[in-house]
Design a protein around this motif. Structure first.
Motif, PDB file in Angstrom:
ATOM      1  N   UNK A  89       0.840  -1.198   0.000  1.00 17.57           N
ATOM      2  CA  UNK A  89       0.000   0.000   0.000  1.00 17.57           C
ATOM      3  C   UNK A  89       0.880   1.254   0.000  1.00 17.57           C
ATOM      4  N   UNK A  90       1.950   1.248   0.772  1.00 18.95           N
ATOM      5  CA  UNK A  90       2.860   2.391   0.804  1.00 18.95           C
ATOM      6  C   UNK A  90       3.538   2.581  -0.556  1.00 18.95           C
ATOM      7  N   UNK A  91       3.852   1.489  -1.238  1.00 24.05           N
ATOM      8  CA  UNK A  91       4.454   1.562  -2.574  1.00 24.05           C
ATOM      9  C   UNK A  91       3.498   2.230  -3.552  1.00 24.05           C
ATOM     10  N   UNK A  92       2.226   1.854  -3.506  1.00 25.05           N
ATOM     11  CA  UNK A  92       1.222   2.468  -4.384  1.00 25.05           C
ATOM     12  C   UNK A  92       1.116   3.955  -4.078  1.00 25.05           C
ATOM     13  N   UNK A  93       1.043   4.316  -2.821  1.00 20.33           N
ATOM     14  CA  UNK A  93       0.949   5.734  -2.453  1.00 20.33           C
ATOM     15  C   UNK A  93       2.185   6.508  -2.917  1.00 20.33           C
ATOM     16  N   UNK A  94       3.350   5.899  -2.817  1.00 15.97           N
ATOM     17  CA  UNK A  94       4.580   6.546  -3.281  1.00 15.97           C
ATOM     18  C   UNK A  94       4.510   6.773  -4.792  1.00 15.97           C
ATOM     19  N   UNK A  95       4.002   5.807  -5.551  1.00 18.62           N
ATOM     20  CA  UNK A  95       3.869   5.962  -7.006  1.00 18.62           C
ATOM     21  C   UNK A  95       2.921   7.113  -7.351  1.00 18.62           C
ATOM     22  N   UNK A  96       1.951   7.359  -6.478  1.00 19.37           N
ATOM     23  CA  UNK A  96       0.986   8.442  -6.694  1.00 19.37           C
ATOM     24  C   UNK A  96       1.494   9.790  -6.183  1.00 19.37           C
ATOM     25  N   UNK A  97       2.681   9.802  -5.553  1.00 19.53           N
ATOM     26  CA  UNK A  97       3.193  11.026  -4.963  1.00 19.53           C
ATOM     27  C   UNK A  97       2.494  11.375  -3.660  1.00 19.53           C
ATOM     28  N   UNK A  98       1.941  10.373  -2.986  1.00 18.93           N
ATOM     29  CA  UNK A  98       1.186  10.576  -1.749  1.00 18.93           C
ATOM     30  C   UNK A  98       1.793   9.783  -0.590  1.00 18.93           C
TER      31      UNK A  98
END
Length: 118
Positions: A89-98
């Motif tokens: 989940x943190x990886x996805x948020x990082x990809x979104x700039x969040x």
């Protein structure tokens, strides 16, 4: 006249695609996420995306419903497995700039916006 929800088929190749879709869309997840050859990391990323898009409804079809139930139960009960999922989940948020949103309690399992359908 009630508005009909948009229906979308998601192949999961573009892991960030659901973030661009309209609220209340109904998304059929095309791959069977519980086939034996599906890797845990990929499955975790798909579920992370679904958890981060609570305004969408995701429909899963699988020939392996017991594997789905086991996956959900493990995340709900096993803290180590849940923390490993949170990395996705943190990886996805990082990809979104969040990336700053990666803290907090996280979702309850099973996810309310994910259903297993026939």
């Amino acid at each position: 006249m009630p508005e009909t929800a948009e229906r979308i088929v998601w192949s999961c190749r573009d892991i960030l695609a659901p973030f661009r879709w309209a609220s209340r869309a109904v998304v059929r997840v095309a791959p069977d996420l519980f086939e034996p050859e599906v890797r845990g990391k990929f499955r975790d990323e798909v579920f992370a995306t679904m958890a981060l898009c609570p305004e969408l409804r995701f429909e899963l079809r699988t020939a392996h419903p017991r594997r789905y139930q086991e996956f959900v139960r493990t995340l709900a009960e096993d803290q180590a497995e849940y923390l490993a999922w949170r990395v996705s989940a943190a990886t996805i948020l990082r990809k979104l700039g969040r990336a700053l949103e990666a803290s907090g309690p996280g979702p309850q399992w099973p996810l309310r916006n994910v259903v297993l359908v026939d």
